[in-house]
Design an enzyme around this catalytic site. Structure first.
Site, PDB file in Angstrom:
ATOM      1  N   LYS A 113     -12.284  -1.108   5.676  1.00 57.81           N
ATOM      2  CA  LYS A 113     -11.618  -2.100   6.422  1.00 57.81           C
ATOM      3  C   LYS A 113     -12.135  -2.149   7.923  1.00 57.81           C
ATOM      4  O   LYS A 113     -12.651  -2.945   8.297  1.00 57.81           O
ATOM      5  CB  LYS A 113     -10.190  -1.812   6.373  1.00 57.81           C
ATOM      6  CG  LYS A 113      -9.552  -1.418   5.192  1.00 57.81           C
ATOM      7  CD  LYS A 113      -9.465  -2.572   4.365  1.00 57.81           C
ATOM      8  CE  LYS A 113      -8.862  -2.259   2.883  1.00 57.81           C
ATOM      9  NZ  LYS A 113      -7.949  -1.575   2.356  1.00 57.81           N
ATOM     10  N   ASP A 172      -1.526   6.943   6.230  1.00 55.70           N
ATOM     11  CA  ASP A 172      -2.519   6.189   5.601  1.00 55.70           C
ATOM     12  C   ASP A 172      -3.044   5.030   6.813  1.00 55.70           C
ATOM     13  O   ASP A 172      -2.328   4.270   7.111  1.00 55.70           O
ATOM     14  CB  ASP A 172      -2.159   5.437   4.609  1.00 55.70           C
ATOM     15  CG  ASP A 172      -3.241   4.413   3.613  1.00 55.70           C
ATOM     16  OD1 ASP A 172      -4.442   4.266   4.266  1.00 55.70           O
ATOM     17  OD2 ASP A 172      -2.892   3.870   2.679  1.00 55.70           O
ATOM     18  N   TRP A 207       0.813  -1.166  -0.023  1.00 55.40           N
ATOM     19  CA  TRP A 207       0.070  -0.024  -0.056  1.00 55.40           C
ATOM     20  C   TRP A 207       0.813   1.458   0.145  1.00 55.40           C
ATOM     21  O   TRP A 207       0.666   2.105  -0.698  1.00 55.40           O
ATOM     22  CB  TRP A 207      -1.041   0.063   1.093  1.00 55.40           C
ATOM     23  CG  TRP A 207      -2.138  -0.937   0.682  1.00 55.40           C
ATOM     24  CD1 TRP A 207      -2.521  -2.279   1.472  1.00 55.40           C
ATOM     25  CD2 TRP A 207      -3.180  -0.715  -0.344  1.00 55.40           C
ATOM     26  NE1 TRP A 207      -3.600  -2.655   0.663  1.00 55.40           N
ATOM     27  CE2 TRP A 207      -3.784  -1.728  -0.321  1.00 55.40           C
ATOM     28  CE3 TRP A 207      -3.279   0.189  -1.307  1.00 55.40           C
ATOM     29  CZ2 TRP A 207      -4.923  -1.951  -1.148  1.00 55.40           C
ATOM     30  CZ3 TRP A 207      -4.233   0.109  -2.195  1.00 55.40           C
ATOM     31  CH2 TRP A 207      -5.321  -1.061  -2.197  1.00 55.40           C
TER      32      TRP A 207
HETATM   33  C1  LIG Z   1      -7.236  -0.974   1.104  1.00 64.73           C
HETATM   34  C2  LIG Z   1      -6.270   0.031   1.230  1.00 64.73           C
HETATM   35  C3  LIG Z   1      -6.084   1.127   0.442  1.00 64.73           C
HETATM   36  C4  LIG Z   1      -6.910   1.478  -0.583  1.00 64.73           C
HETATM   37  O1  LIG Z   1      -8.324   1.682  -0.328  1.00 64.73           O
HETATM   38  P1  LIG Z   1      -9.353   2.498  -1.519  1.00 64.73           P
HETATM   39  O2  LIG Z   1     -10.469   2.884  -0.776  1.00 64.73           O
HETATM   40  O3  LIG Z   1      -9.300   1.070  -2.239  1.00 64.73           O
HETATM   41  O4  LIG Z   1      -8.789   3.256  -2.195  1.00 64.73           O
HETATM   42  C5  LIG Z   1      -5.061   2.065   0.658  1.00 64.73           C
HETATM   43  N1  LIG Z   1      -4.223   1.556   1.925  1.00 64.73           N
HETATM   44  C6  LIG Z   1      -4.243   1.041   2.644  1.00 64.73           C
HETATM   45  C7  LIG Z   1      -3.501   0.675   3.852  1.00 64.73           C
HETATM   46  C8  LIG Z   1      -5.402  -0.073   2.493  1.00 64.73           C
HETATM   47  O5  LIG Z   1      -5.628  -1.169   3.242  1.00 64.73           O
END
Ligand SMILES: *Cc1c(COP(=O)(O)O)cnc(C)c1O
Length: 366
Positions: free
Chosen positions: A202, A178, A108
């Site tokens: 998530k 993030d 990611w």
């Molecule tokens: C799932 C995820 C993303 C991507 O998320 P989207 O909502 O599909 O853009 C980015 N960073 C992490 C750590 C993730 O688990």
């Protein structure tokens, strides 16, 4: 909200979109066709109606309470997922500077780096790609650029199962995180951050919305020629209703926040998450049949990848798990193997069911 198991529900270990709490789904079901006696569904309401604005405000209030978000921070509910924040964060923070520091610790953050490279020079302050993303180096090995406009890291690498235990110490440069896959799973000191962002699917709710927590004094520095939808200032001014927001996803996020409060808040969830992760890692470590590749100190409490000593048994493992009501245990297609995602909505009981199944499977196939 009650926390009882709804009929016919399996244990869902999906990495995302992932399991929601039964109590949240039950509440949404009960309110689906007629929200609070108003005679209409949430997704049929105008986003500007008193009812929906109330839902939206309550969600923000509850999130602020759960995370202890200071008033100096705006909370935005935006579309485009975490992926759009890979671009929006640099677009709003660079302010004419052309360099940023990134920690590349998994797939990611690798994607965040690739997006940032479209906008600026990226200094990889940490890069564990060559080691297969299995640990987080000690601070003495970090190579931070004193001239960088900000520092970006991914607190939990959803695919590789690597998690920062602590917020990295990076001086007073703006820190961007993030937090998509571990937001609300443990207490964090929001005042350490410039921006925290997270896609909802998530640990918060259904896909379609992202939460962005941004320090207000950092808003307003985006170049005037970027599209309005990419400017935090536009969204802050419009209370995240510059255009029609994803009302249903926002409502679900609010239900999850209410549920979390009822469960005792983030610190109670954090203790529960630690117990769940320990149960699963202990089972993996106690056996030669299963293995986890991540350095123990950097293992994720949310996403637990594991392999079987005999990879030819993988498809049998997955089909028998599914038959036992344990769903979505296949690892990400980039890494293979298995992965159990055990976010807030997964109770200890579900992890226990997985561990029992793994022991049975080993007895029969080991
Ligand atoms: C799932 C995820 C993303 C991507 O998320 P989207 O909502 O599909 O853009 C980015 N960073 C992490 C750590 C993730 O688990």
């Amino acid at each position: 909200m009650r926390s009882e198991r709804l009929d016919g529900r399996a244990w869902n270990f999906s990495a995302g979109p992932s399991a929601l709490a039964d109590a949240v789904l039950e509440r949404a079901r009960d309110e689906l066709t007629n929200w609070h006696g108003r005679g209409l569904a949430v997704m049929e309401m105008s986003h500007r109606s008193e009812e929906f604005v109330g839902i939206a405000n309550r969600a923000e209030r509850d999130l602020r309470e759960l995370m202890g978000i200071p008033d100096e921070y705006a909370v935005l509910f935006l579309q485009g997922g975490a992926t759009l924040q890979f671009a929006m964060a640099p677009l709003n923070l660079l302010r004419g500077n052309d360099a940023a520091d990134y920690f590349r610790t998994g797939l990611w953050s690798e994607k965040a780096v690739a997006e940032a490279r479209r906008l600026c020079r990226v200094n990889l302050a940490v890069d564990t790609k060559g080691d297969g993303y299995r640990s987080i180096p000690a601070p003495s090995e970090w190579r931070l650029d004193p001239g960088a406009a900000f520092v970006h890291y991914t607190s939990n690498e959803t695919i590789h199962g690597v998690q920062f235990r602590d917020v990295p110490e990076c001086g007073d440069r703006p820190l961007v995180c993030d937090m998509s896959s571990d937001i609300l799973s443990r207490p964090v000191d929001v005042s350490r951050f410039a921006i925290i962002y997270a896609g909802a699917q998530k640990n918060i709710g259904p896909a379609g919305i992202a939460v962005v927590i941004v320090r207000r004094d950092l808003i307003g520095g985006a170049a005037a020629d970027i599209p309005s939808m990419l400017d935090y200032a536009i969204h802050e001014k419009a209370d995240s209703m510059f255009n029609t927001p994803p009302t249903l996803a926002w409502y679900f996020a609010g239900l999850t926040f209410e549920w979390l409060k009822g469960e005792g808040g983030v610190s109670a969830l954090s203790e529960r998450n630690a117990r769940k992760a320990k149960l699963l890692y202990d089972a993996i470590d106690a056996s030669d049949f299963y293995a986890n590749p991540v350095a123990p100190a950097d293992r994720s409490q949310m996403n637990v990848p594991f392999t079987l000593a005999d990879a030819s048994l993988e498809s049998r493992f997955l089909s028998e798990a599914e038959a036992a009501g344990l769903l979505n245990l296949a690892g990400h297609r980039a890494v293979g193997g298995m992965r159990a995602s055990i976010y807030n909505a997964m109770p200890l009981e579900g992890v226990q069911a997985l561990v029992d199944f793994m022991k049975d499977f080993e007895r029969q196939n080991g």
